[in-house]
Write an enzyme that holds these catalytic residues in place. Sequence first.
Site, short mmCIF file in Angstrom:
data_model
loop_
_atom_site.label_atom_id
_atom_site.label_comp_id
_atom_site.label_asym_id
_atom_site.label_seq_id
_atom_site.Cartn_x
_atom_site.Cartn_y
_atom_site.Cartn_z
N ASN A 94 1.05 -1.20 0.33
CA ASN A 94 -0.14 0.11 -0.06
C ASN A 94 0.54 1.14 0.14
OD1 ASN A 94 -2.12 1.83 0.33
ND2 ASN A 94 -2.52 1.19 2.78
N TRP A 95 0.79 1.67 -1.54
CA TRP A 95 1.84 3.43 -0.95
C TRP A 95 0.99 4.20 -0.58
CZ3 TRP A 95 3.88 2.76 -6.44
CH2 TRP A 95 4.50 1.78 -7.57
N LYS A 96 0.14 3.80 -0.02
CA LYS A 96 -0.54 6.04 0.01
C LYS A 96 -0.48 6.93 -0.47
CE LYS A 96 -0.26 3.52 4.77
NZ LYS A 96 -0.13 3.71 6.10
N HIS A 126 -9.40 0.61 5.00
CA HIS A 126 -8.06 1.07 5.76
C HIS A 126 -8.23 1.91 6.94
CE1 HIS A 126 -4.19 2.40 6.28
NE2 HIS A 126 -3.52 1.24 6.53
N GLU A 163 -6.95 5.07 7.73
CA GLU A 163 -6.69 5.72 7.47
C GLU A 163 -8.18 6.10 6.83
OE1 GLU A 163 -2.89 5.34 5.30
OE2 GLU A 163 -2.32 5.19 7.39
N GLU A 181 -4.68 -5.00 10.99
CA GLU A 181 -4.17 -3.86 10.86
C GLU A 181 -4.60 -3.27 12.21
OE1 GLU A 181 -2.16 -2.81 6.96
OE2 GLU A 181 -4.34 -1.53 7.27
N GLY A 207 2.24 2.97 10.44
CA GLY A 207 3.39 3.18 10.28
C GLY A 207 4.03 4.13 11.41
N SER A 265 3.63 -1.50 10.20
CA SER A 265 4.91 -2.31 10.66
C SER A 265 5.33 -3.04 10.09
CB SER A 265 5.69 -1.27 12.08
OG SER A 265 5.34 -0.25 12.29
N GLY A 278 2.78 -0.98 4.31
CA GLY A 278 3.06 0.45 3.93
C GLY A 278 4.44 0.80 3.40
N GLY A 279 5.03 1.82 4.00
CA GLY A 279 6.80 2.22 4.04
C GLY A 279 7.55 1.28 3.55
P1 PGA Z 1 3.14 0.76 7.12
O1 PGA Z 1 1.16 0.82 6.48
O2 PGA Z 1 2.92 -0.68 6.89
O3 PGA Z 1 3.63 1.77 7.32
O4 PGA Z 1 2.70 0.40 9.10
C1 PGA Z 1 0.34 -0.41 5.91
C2 PGA Z 1 -0.38 -0.10 6.27
O5 PGA Z 1 -1.17 0.67 6.54
O6 PGA Z 1 -1.18 -0.86 5.37
#
Ligand code: PGA
Length: 248
Positions: A9-11, A93, A95, A165, A171, A211, A232-233
Amino acid sequence: MAQKIVAGNWKMNLSAGEGKTLVSEIVAGDRSSDVAVMVFPPSLYVQKLSEVAKNEISVGVQNFNPNESGAFTGELAISQVKSVGSSIGLIGHSERRSLFGESDAFLKLKVDAAIAQGFQFIFCCGEPLEIREAGTEFNYVKNQLEASLFHLSAEQMKNGIIAYEPVWAIGTGKTATSSQAEEMHAEIRSWLTEKYGEDTAQSVSILYGGSCNNKNAKELFACPNVDGGLIGGASLKAESFLEIINAF
Ligand code: PGA
């Protein structure tokens, strides 16, 4: 057996050029063929990246609107996403839930629209820190699933994808331990079994997100009920993402 999946997930990160390089590197990289690989870039890049991905990896959208068309400024319909070569999207998600106010009821509409239009999705769930501290995380996650997903039939749920998640791990660099992840995943699997029977429950991929990186993926993916990750990251660099893919 549930499909093993590693999804990035590149956001709201990476330029079009950086995205193209990243997908090319993932496609060219040494990867186990047992693992389905997906990336969720900013929607603007989906068409181009689907071409670059050459059906070797899936390219999906981070968001879509459940309505078919009309006055929804800034939104994307499933048919529009499909028309540029993508057939999967994220739903729920944290967010989208917390920053964009997407309610359980709205997420249910997205689930129903996706099912009606043959669009695959990863349904995300997970508790915030205060819920974990209060010790009510199982109830919280079960409620999220019951409110937006568990109205589906067994047929519709078969081969589905759920991502657990925990919000406190997204994050933050604070990963759930493998036993915390496994405990929740096993609960989710048991709710699926109760509601849909063993066959369907075993066919649903349950991914861990929060993470997850090239250092901890091996231990997380070794858990019996962890079928992969939503990253994500650590999905923004080919090297770390490929290491995660190969962590099974
Ligand atoms: P993260 O994000 O790996 O940067 O914690 C995961 C996500 O939000 O899907």
